[in-house]
Design a protein around this motif. Structure first.
Motif, PDB file in Angstrom:
ATOM      1  N   ALA A 173       1.539   9.381  -5.834  1.00 21.23           N
ATOM      2  CA  ALA A 173       1.998  10.733  -5.521  1.00 21.23           C
ATOM      3  C   ALA A 173       3.089  11.182  -6.484  1.00 21.23           C
ATOM      4  CB  ALA A 173       2.504  10.787  -4.078  1.00 21.23           C
ATOM      5  N   GLY A 174       4.021  10.284  -6.795  1.00 24.74           N
ATOM      6  CA  GLY A 174       5.083  10.638  -7.736  1.00 24.74           C
ATOM      7  C   GLY A 174       4.548  10.941  -9.118  1.00 24.74           C
ATOM      8  N   ALA A 175       3.555  10.170  -9.568  1.00 25.11           N
ATOM      9  CA  ALA A 175       2.966  10.424 -10.886  1.00 25.11           C
ATOM     10  C   ALA A 175       2.240  11.755 -10.922  1.00 25.11           C
ATOM     11  CB  ALA A 175       2.016   9.292 -11.256  1.00 25.11           C
ATOM     12  N   SER A 176       1.553  12.118  -9.829  1.00 24.02           N
ATOM     13  CA  SER A 176       0.837  13.389  -9.797  1.00 24.02           C
ATOM     14  C   SER A 176       1.784  14.580  -9.761  1.00 24.02           C
ATOM     15  CB  SER A 176      -0.089  13.441  -8.579  1.00 24.02           C
ATOM     16  OG  SER A 176       0.661  13.381  -7.374  1.00 24.02           O
ATOM     17  N   VAL A 177       2.987  14.392  -9.217  1.00 22.13           N
ATOM     18  CA  VAL A 177       3.936  15.502  -9.109  1.00 22.13           C
ATOM     19  C   VAL A 177       4.790  15.633 -10.364  1.00 22.13           C
ATOM     20  CG1 VAL A 177       5.962  16.352  -7.842  1.00 22.13           C
ATOM     21  CG2 VAL A 177       4.010  15.439  -6.600  1.00 22.13           C
ATOM     22  N   ALA A 178       5.327  14.513 -10.866  1.00 20.04           N
ATOM     23  CA  ALA A 178       6.315  14.602 -11.952  1.00 20.04           C
ATOM     24  C   ALA A 178       6.115  13.569 -13.045  1.00 20.04           C
ATOM     25  CB  ALA A 178       7.723  14.470 -11.383  1.00 20.04           C
ATOM     26  N   GLY A 179       4.932  12.997 -13.193  1.00 19.51           N
ATOM     27  CA  GLY A 179       4.673  12.091 -14.302  1.00 19.51           C
ATOM     28  C   GLY A 179       5.477  10.805 -14.204  1.00 19.51           C
ATOM     29  N   ALA A 213       0.832  -1.213   0.000  1.00 19.02           N
ATOM     30  CA  ALA A 213       0.000   0.000   0.000  1.00 19.02           C
ATOM     31  C   ALA A 213       0.863   1.258   0.000  1.00 19.02           C
ATOM     32  CB  ALA A 213      -0.925  -0.009   1.222  1.00 19.02           C
ATOM     33  N   VAL A 214       1.962   1.228   0.749  1.00 18.27           N
ATOM     34  CA  VAL A 214       2.874   2.374   0.772  1.00 18.27           C
ATOM     35  C   VAL A 214       3.489   2.585  -0.606  1.00 18.27           C
ATOM     36  CG1 VAL A 214       4.981   3.300   1.814  1.00 18.27           C
ATOM     37  CG2 VAL A 214       3.337   2.072   3.225  1.00 18.27           C
ATOM     38  N   VAL A 215       3.862   1.487  -1.260  1.00 15.33           N
ATOM     39  CA  VAL A 215       4.459   1.586  -2.589  1.00 15.33           C
ATOM     40  C   VAL A 215       3.465   2.182  -3.586  1.00 15.33           C
ATOM     41  CG1 VAL A 215       5.441   0.250  -4.487  1.00 15.33           C
ATOM     42  CG2 VAL A 215       6.040  -0.321  -2.142  1.00 15.33           C
ATOM     43  N   MET A 216       2.225   1.711  -3.559  1.00 19.79           N
ATOM     44  CA  MET A 216       1.225   2.215  -4.498  1.00 19.79           C
ATOM     45  C   MET A 216       0.912   3.686  -4.253  1.00 19.79           C
ATOM     46  SD  MET A 216      -1.306  -1.100  -4.556  1.00 19.79           S
ATOM     47  CE  MET A 216      -2.401  -0.406  -5.786  1.00 19.79           C
ATOM     48  N   LEU A 217       0.826   4.098  -2.978  1.00 16.89           N
ATOM     49  CA  LEU A 217       0.594   5.506  -2.680  1.00 16.89           C
ATOM     50  C   LEU A 217       1.771   6.361  -3.128  1.00 16.89           C
ATOM     51  CD1 LEU A 217      -1.056   5.310   0.861  1.00 16.89           C
ATOM     52  CD2 LEU A 217      -2.150   5.921  -1.298  1.00 16.89           C
ATOM     53  N   LEU A 237       9.101   6.775 -11.358  1.00 16.87           N
ATOM     54  CA  LEU A 237      10.378   6.070 -11.264  1.00 16.87           C
ATOM     55  C   LEU A 237      11.111   6.399  -9.970  1.00 16.87           C
ATOM     56  CD1 LEU A 237      12.581   4.318 -12.622  1.00 16.87           C
ATOM     57  CD2 LEU A 237      13.420   6.397 -13.708  1.00 16.87           C
ATOM     58  N   LEU A 238      11.018   7.659  -9.535  1.00 16.93           N
ATOM     59  CA  LEU A 238      11.780   8.094  -8.372  1.00 16.93           C
ATOM     60  C   LEU A 238      11.035   7.929  -7.059  1.00 16.93           C
ATOM     61  CD1 LEU A 238      13.225  11.429  -9.810  1.00 16.93           C
ATOM     62  CD2 LEU A 238      14.438   9.274  -9.552  1.00 16.93           C
ATOM     63  N   ALA A 239       9.722   7.720  -7.114  1.00 17.23           N
ATOM     64  CA  ALA A 239       8.916   7.755  -5.894  1.00 17.23           C
ATOM     65  C   ALA A 239       9.328   6.680  -4.899  1.00 17.23           C
ATOM     66  CB  ALA A 239       7.433   7.613  -6.250  1.00 17.23           C
ATOM     67  N   VAL A 240       9.443   5.442  -5.354  1.00 14.76           N
ATOM     68  CA  VAL A 240       9.718   4.344  -4.428  1.00 14.76           C
ATOM     69  C   VAL A 240      11.140   4.422  -3.858  1.00 14.76           C
ATOM     70  CG1 VAL A 240       9.729   1.846  -4.158  1.00 14.76           C
ATOM     71  CG2 VAL A 240       8.013   2.914  -5.608  1.00 14.76           C
ATOM     72  N   PRO A 241      12.188   4.679  -4.650  1.00 14.66           N
ATOM     73  CA  PRO A 241      13.512   4.841  -4.037  1.00 14.66           C
ATOM     74  C   PRO A 241      13.579   5.977  -3.020  1.00 14.66           C
ATOM     75  CG  PRO A 241      13.737   4.521  -6.389  1.00 14.66           C
ATOM     76  CD  PRO A 241      12.283   4.698  -6.123  1.00 14.66           C
TER      77      PRO A 241
END
Length: 363
Positions: free
Chosen positions: A310-316, A302-306, A321-325
């Motif tokens: 969030a990363g897609a909404s901020v920077a596509g 669930a944390v990964v999906m959120l 790609l960068l959200a999970v790391p």
């Protein structure tokens, strides 16, 4: 006035103030990153590349290779791998592109025979497409120009990120000293420990993801080759790249493989291809992820999906790609802070012989 409030209320209020301050600082940081994304994106990509290539660079150093040469060889290895994957995808598209397009056309013809209605035949669609092209030709041309500019920006970002990877690897031994010089001496040890924990989390995530991506790509490629699906090597390379976006990347690349199998080999082979993709995903979720990622960094799905959302909404796509790391790095920092600042329970003081009442005294 504050003495009139219960202790629990004061604690909740203090935590609310801290949460608002942290959220405000984080929001300002995200806003600055979006405004300066042309400079921030290559830096973040370079950090991910450095975390991924660090073991190879250190192995070269152990072989007594000079630092600059070792960093250059590591970057050359990246170019070779990325170039090879790109060549495989492009070659597969060139070799089987016509076949895939003809299969899709044939599938459209079959669908029109079974589900076509008045005004929806292929001839009508073709004439409508001509009218649309005539009306929106200028828009299409502007879209092509904007697409070329986007490709140019992506190439410039990739080149800058590769150069930064070289410098980050070569000067990695100076990172701790540079970081300690930027913070007060009393906090230097804590800041360095948190930075090391964050980078270790990112390094473990990238290393584990690469191993899982390679296994997924090999398994799906072998399955597609057995099913004689066109472009199996290119689809396998697409699976490898998509694995760096957890869950969503695997879903999209697997869907492309199933659609290609449906267009070229029919429904039966498409179902077999779907079975191969699902089997690989089950293997990844129940065997590879717990066995590989649990040794480096473990986050709830669930944390990964959120984080991806969030990363897609901020920077596509880059944000995905960068959200999970980045989330893994944040978890590493939080765990280090918890280990350093959580107060351990005070051990009970041993009772002295004089403090123990004897039965005679009690009487």
């Amino acid at each position: 006035m504050h003495t009139l409030l219960p202790e629990a209320v004061r604690r909740v209020a203090a935590w609310c103030v801290v949460t608002l301050l942290v959220a405000g600082v984080a929001g300002v940081g995200v806003w600055l990153c979006t405004q300066l994304k042309t400079a921030v994106t290559p830096v973040l990509l370079a950090l991910l590349g450095t975390a991924l290539l660090g073991p190879l660079y250190r192995r070269l150093l152990k072989m007594r290779v000079q630092r600059s040469l070792a960093a250059g060889l590591t970057c050359a290895a990246v170019l070779a791998v990325v170039g090879g994957a790109t060549y495989i995808v492009v070659a597969a598209l060139i070799d089987t592109g016509d076949q895939i397009i003809s299969s899709l056309k044939q599938a459209a013809v079959d669908l029109s025979k079974h589900f076509g209605a008045a005004g929806t035949s292929l001839d009508d669609l073709a004439s409508n497409a001509k009218d649309l092209l005539g009306k929106f030709g200028g828009t299409a041309a502007s879209g092509v120009v904007s697409g070329i500019s986007v490709v140019g920006e992506m190439i410039a970002t990739a080149v800058l990120a590769l150069l930064l990877v070289f410098f980050f690897l070569r000067d990695s031994h100076k990172t701790a000293g540079a970081l300690r010089s930027l913070v007060p001496a009393s906090s230097a040890d804590t800041v360095e420990a948190m930075a090391r924990r964050a980078f270790t989390a990112v390094e473990g995530f990238m290393r584990g993801t690469t191993v899982i991506a390679l296994i997924d790509a090999v398994c799906i490629t072998v399955g597609l080759l057995i099913l004689d699906v066109p472009g199996a090597a290119g689809l396998g390379a697409l699976v490898f790249v998509g694995a760096y976006i957890p869950y969503l990347g695997a879903f999209l690349s697997g869907a492309v493989a199933v659609l290609v199998a449906l267009a070229d080999r029919g429904v039966a082979i498409a179902l077999w291809a779907l079975g191969v993709v699902l089997a690989v995903q089950v293997l990844e979720g129940h065997v590879l992820q717990p066995m590989i990622q649990s040794r480096t960094v473990q986050m709830h799905p669930a944390v990964v999906m959120l984080a991806i959302t969030a990363g897609a909404s901020v920077a596509g796509i880059i944000g995905m790609l960068l959200a999970v790391p980045l989330t893994a790095a944040a978890f590493g920092v939080i765990s280090e802070m918890r280990a350093r600042y959580s107060a351990p329970a005070a051990p009970a003081a041993p009772a002295s012989p004089g403090d123990t009442a004897s039965p005679a005294d009690a009487s």
